[in-house]
Scaffold this active site. Structure first.
Site, PDB file in Angstrom:
ATOM      1  N   ASP A 116       1.060   3.861  -2.986  1.00  0.00           N
ATOM      2  CA  ASP A 116       0.556   5.619  -3.238  1.00  0.00           C
ATOM      3  C   ASP A 116       1.005   5.727  -3.164  1.00  0.00           C
ATOM      4  OD1 ASP A 116      -0.498   7.841  -1.556  1.00  0.00           O
ATOM      5  OD2 ASP A 116       1.140   7.422  -0.627  1.00  0.00           O
TER       6      ASP A 116
ATOM      7  N   GLU B 149      -4.376   0.904  -3.625  1.00  0.00           N
ATOM      8  CA  GLU B 149      -2.986   1.140  -3.518  1.00  0.00           C
ATOM      9  C   GLU B 149      -2.483   0.299  -3.152  1.00  0.00           C
ATOM     10  OE1 GLU B 149      -2.898   5.408  -1.594  1.00  0.00           O
ATOM     11  OE2 GLU B 149      -2.892   4.040   0.267  1.00  0.00           O
TER      12      GLU B 149
ATOM     13  N   GLU C 253       0.739  -1.566  -0.022  1.00  0.00           N
ATOM     14  CA  GLU C 253      -0.293   0.210  -0.104  1.00  0.00           C
ATOM     15  C   GLU C 253       1.086   0.639   0.091  1.00  0.00           C
ATOM     16  OE1 GLU C 253      -2.961   2.486   3.176  1.00  0.00           O
ATOM     17  OE2 GLU C 253      -2.388  -0.072   3.360  1.00  0.00           O
TER      18      GLU C 253
ATOM     19  N   ASP D 197      -7.221   1.485   0.678  1.00  0.00           N
ATOM     20  CA  ASP D 197      -6.071   0.954   0.604  1.00  0.00           C
ATOM     21  C   ASP D 197      -5.659  -0.424  -0.496  1.00  0.00           C
ATOM     22  OD1 ASP D 197      -5.363   2.846   2.629  1.00  0.00           O
ATOM     23  OD2 ASP D 197      -6.205   0.986   4.722  1.00  0.00           O
TER      24      ASP D 197
END
Length: 231
Positions: A52, A124, A48, A121
């Protein structure tokens, strides 16, 4: 979850993982790791973190190239509002991502698969896993494909990008003359679609359609920005 359950997700992504473990890890919630006494790093949180960063770069580059004359503050705002939890959850729902995540029994019982933050989440993490499994260009292609409808159809509605004003500001600098022409209307009075063409010094630079004349003009201005170099 066995990988055979994830084949449909690969089809939706239009991407086949070389390392299937990366895909499974991207969809492994921390509650599953804790319940099964696994190592903490075996959940999707590290992916994650990476995803991101990849997502921010891809979307940042998209706005940088789409709005070559916007300042840093404007670009930052658009990027931030394009990768927030609300948008990520919207994208994750198109994939049905919540149904693929491995949860602990307690988290699953408490509706973890429907929680916005959890699906955001996981999206990502999924992007991070694609990047590791392939390369940046592949991850970029998939991200832009996933975000395509949002970026091209819903962006200005969700965070109020006024393309008409942006376009007019550039026109004033250039000294050229712009004109929006309503070329046709379709549908019954209670459900019309309006089609507008945008001309700059009698040259067609953008086309748009919408439920209202104003929306069709916004779309025509957006189209002109996407073509770039016409102002």
């Amino acid at each position: 979850m066995t990988f055979s359950n994830l084949e449909n997700l690969e089809k939706k992504l239009n991407y086949n993982f070389k390392n299937k473990d990366l895909l499974e890890k991207a969809l492994t919630h921390s509650s599953y790791v804790n319940e099964n006494k696994m190592k903490q790093y075996e959940c999707n949180e590290r992916l994650e973190f990476l995803g991101d960063a990849v997502l921010g770069l891809v979307i940042g580059e998209y706005f940088y190239k789409s709005f070559p004359k916007d300042n840093e503050g404007s670009l930052s705002k658009m990027r931030a509002e394009s990768v927030n939890e609300k948008v990520l959850f919207f994208i994750s729902k198109t994939l049905g991502l919540g149904d693929y995540i491995s949860f602990g029994k307690g988290e699953k019982k408490n509706g973890g698969s429907k929680r916005e933050s959890t699906s955001a989440d996981a999206l990502e993490a999924l992007i991070g896993s694609i990047y590791l499994d392939s390369d940046f260009d592949t991850a970029k292609r998939i991200v832009l494909n996933l975000f395509d409808d949002f970026l091209k159809e819903d962006a200005y509605k969700l965070f109020n990008i006024d393309f008409k004003t942006k376009f007019q500001e550039e026109v004033q600098k250039s000294g050229k003359k712009s004109e929006y022409i309503l070329v046709r209307e379709e549908g019954p009075d209670n459900d019309k679609t309006f089609f507008t063409e945008l001309y700059l010094d009698d040259i067609l630079v953008g086309k748009g359609k919408g439920r209202t004349k104003k929306e069709s003009q916004q779309e025509a201005a957006r189209d002109a920005f996407e073509r770039r170099g016409n102002v």
